[in-house]
Design a protein around this motif. Structure first.
Motif, PDB file in Angstrom:
ATOM      1  N   MET A 117       0.844  -1.161   0.000  1.00 12.86           N
ATOM      2  CA  MET A 117       0.000   0.000   0.000  1.00 12.86           C
ATOM      3  C   MET A 117       0.887   1.221   0.000  1.00 12.86           C
ATOM      4  N   THR A 118       0.486   2.185  -0.728  1.00 11.95           N
ATOM      5  CA  THR A 118       1.164   3.459  -0.703  1.00 11.95           C
ATOM      6  C   THR A 118       0.305   4.426   0.095  1.00 11.95           C
ATOM      7  N   VAL A 119       0.911   5.108   1.026  1.00  7.88           N
ATOM      8  CA  VAL A 119       0.214   6.132   1.784  1.00  7.88           C
ATOM      9  C   VAL A 119       0.810   7.461   1.364  1.00  7.88           C
ATOM     10  N   VAL A 120      -0.023   8.332   0.837  1.00 10.49           N
ATOM     11  CA  VAL A 120       0.424   9.659   0.429  1.00 10.49           C
ATOM     12  C   VAL A 120      -0.206  10.650   1.393  1.00 10.49           C
ATOM     13  N   ARG A 121       0.618  11.268   2.196  1.00 14.77           N
ATOM     14  CA  ARG A 121       0.108  12.219   3.184  1.00 14.77           C
ATOM     15  C   ARG A 121       0.396  13.636   2.708  1.00 14.77           C
ATOM     16  N   GLY A 122      -0.619  14.431   2.697  1.00 16.58           N
ATOM     17  CA  GLY A 122      -0.472  15.841   2.382  1.00 16.58           C
ATOM     18  C   GLY A 122      -0.907  16.660   3.569  1.00 16.58           C
ATOM     19  N   ASP A 123      -0.808  17.961   3.427  1.00 17.65           N
ATOM     20  CA  ASP A 123      -1.232  18.829   4.518  1.00 17.65           C
ATOM     21  C   ASP A 123      -2.728  18.731   4.759  1.00 17.65           C
ATOM     22  N   GLU A 124      -3.486  18.519   3.660  1.00 17.97           N
ATOM     23  CA  GLU A 124      -4.937  18.520   3.787  1.00 17.97           C
ATOM     24  C   GLU A 124      -5.594  17.173   3.495  1.00 17.97           C
ATOM     25  N   ARG A 125      -4.919  16.261   2.771  1.00 14.92           N
ATOM     26  CA  ARG A 125      -5.492  14.972   2.378  1.00 14.92           C
ATOM     27  C   ARG A 125      -4.503  13.849   2.636  1.00 14.92           C
ATOM     28  N   THR A 126      -5.039  12.641   2.915  1.00 14.34           N
ATOM     29  CA  THR A 126      -4.246  11.416   2.981  1.00 14.34           C
ATOM     30  C   THR A 126      -4.848  10.457   1.972  1.00 14.34           C
ATOM     31  N   THR A 127      -4.004   9.864   1.127  1.00 14.42           N
ATOM     32  CA  THR A 127      -4.472   8.971   0.071  1.00 14.42           C
ATOM     33  C   THR A 127      -3.823   7.603   0.232  1.00 14.42           C
ATOM     34  N   LEU A 128      -4.631   6.541   0.118  1.00 18.25           N
ATOM     35  CA  LEU A 128      -4.129   5.170   0.085  1.00 18.25           C
ATOM     36  C   LEU A 128      -4.227   4.664  -1.341  1.00 18.25           C
ATOM     37  N   VAL A 129      -3.226   3.894  -1.779  1.00 25.34           N
ATOM     38  CA  VAL A 129      -3.227   3.305  -3.112  1.00 25.34           C
ATOM     39  C   VAL A 129      -3.140   1.793  -2.961  1.00 25.34           C
ATOM     40  N   CYS A 130      -4.096   1.046  -3.534  1.00 23.80           N
ATOM     41  CA  CYS A 130      -4.134  -0.415  -3.438  1.00 23.80           C
ATOM     42  C   CYS A 130      -2.933  -1.031  -4.145  1.00 23.80           C
ATOM     43  N   ASP A 131      -2.281  -2.002  -3.501  1.00 19.52           N
ATOM     44  CA  ASP A 131      -1.128  -2.687  -4.081  1.00 19.52           C
ATOM     45  C   ASP A 131      -1.495  -3.585  -5.257  1.00 19.52           C
ATOM     46  N   VAL A 132      -2.742  -4.004  -5.336  1.00 22.30           N
ATOM     47  CA  VAL A 132      -3.141  -4.937  -6.383  1.00 22.30           C
ATOM     48  C   VAL A 132      -3.629  -4.207  -7.627  1.00 22.30           C
ATOM     49  N   CYS A 133      -4.609  -3.332  -7.458  1.00 23.47           N
ATOM     50  CA  CYS A 133      -5.238  -2.715  -8.635  1.00 23.47           C
ATOM     51  C   CYS A 133      -4.924  -1.240  -8.812  1.00 23.47           C
ATOM     52  N   GLY A 134      -4.323  -0.612  -7.805  1.00 22.09           N
ATOM     53  CA  GLY A 134      -3.993   0.801  -7.916  1.00 22.09           C
ATOM     54  C   GLY A 134      -5.133   1.732  -7.554  1.00 22.09           C
ATOM     55  N   ASP A 135      -6.276   1.194  -7.127  1.00 21.82           N
ATOM     56  CA  ASP A 135      -7.403   2.032  -6.727  1.00 21.82           C
ATOM     57  C   ASP A 135      -6.969   2.924  -5.568  1.00 21.82           C
ATOM     58  N   THR A 136      -7.601   4.079  -5.438  1.00 19.89           N
ATOM     59  CA  THR A 136      -7.244   4.993  -4.371  1.00 19.89           C
ATOM     60  C   THR A 136      -8.462   5.364  -3.541  1.00 19.89           C
ATOM     61  N   VAL A 137      -8.214   5.766  -2.323  1.00 18.04           N
ATOM     62  CA  VAL A 137      -9.230   6.326  -1.445  1.00 18.04           C
ATOM     63  C   VAL A 137      -8.524   7.398  -0.635  1.00 18.04           C
ATOM     64  N   ASP A 138      -9.225   8.506  -0.384  1.00 13.69           N
ATOM     65  CA  ASP A 138      -8.586   9.543   0.413  1.00 13.69           C
ATOM     66  C   ASP A 138      -9.587  10.204   1.343  1.00 13.69           C
ATOM     67  N   ALA A 139      -9.028  10.924   2.288  1.00  9.78           N
ATOM     68  CA  ALA A 139      -9.853  11.620   3.271  1.00  9.78           C
ATOM     69  C   ALA A 139      -9.072  12.823   3.773  1.00  9.78           C
TER      70      ALA A 139
END
Length: 194
Positions: free
Chosen positions: A1-23
């Protein structure tokens, strides 16, 4: 999983399909809340592999190693030259422990050295690690060796973090592991690697 943390958003990237979810970014606990809130699954380590809800459902409905990570299974058990090679796939965890335990028991009954090929394994939890450590101890008591072959970078990190890389012989490939235990290590790249 890739976790991308920003100042305002955090995004997860699925290791299998690349789908993302953020909050919206909040405290450090957000990653775990985000995983749970969206039905993701995977490693107990924050930086380990994880799957989105779709890939989690696919793995639970019988996806194969070619389909990506999933419920652990045994792709094959080969007996040659006094070595039993167990090829594992998917996730080695509490849900698949019986499958691995049965394969390791079978290898013990056949006798000789055991190589556990992890090239198709994406995740291993404490249950799976416990089975491998016990099987390694049992092999040593019989005067044989249990070696691991081709673990992913993530699995190597888990083994190193838990200091199991000094206990379990780890090899870059199945061929290298087999060559080492059969005394043909000169015919491949150097043996034990951690």
């Amino acid at each position: 999983m890739t976790v991308v943390r920003g100042d305002e958003r955090t995004t997860l990237v699925c290791d299998v399909c690349g789908d993302t979810v953020d909050a919206a970014a909040t405290d450090g606990g957000l990653v775990w809340a985000l995983i749970a809130d969206h039905g993701w699954s995977g490693s107990p380590l924050a930086d380990g592999p994880h799957r989105c809800a779709h890939c989690t459902l696919t793995s639970r409905s019988g996806g194969t190693a070619a389909d990506g990570p999933g419920t652990g299974g045994i792709l094959g058990i080969d007996h040659r030259d006094g070595v039993t090679v167990i090829t594992c796939a998917g996730d080695i965890d509490v849900d698949s422990e019986d499958t691995l335990r049965t394969a390791l028991r079978h290898a013990t009954e056949v006798g000789g050295h055991v190589v556990v090929d992890l090239s198709h394994v994406h995740l291993i939890d404490s249950t799976g690690l416990g089975l491998l450590v016990r099987a390694h101890s049992d092999a040593a008591a019989r005067g044989t060796t249990l070696s691991l072959a081709a673990p992913s970078t993530f699995l190597r990190t888990v083994l190193r973090t838990l200091r199991l890389d000094g206990v379990l012989p780890i090899h870059d490939s199945r061929a290298e592991a087999v060559a080492q235990v059969t005394g043909r290590a000169g015919s491949t790249a150097s043996g034990h690697r951690s």
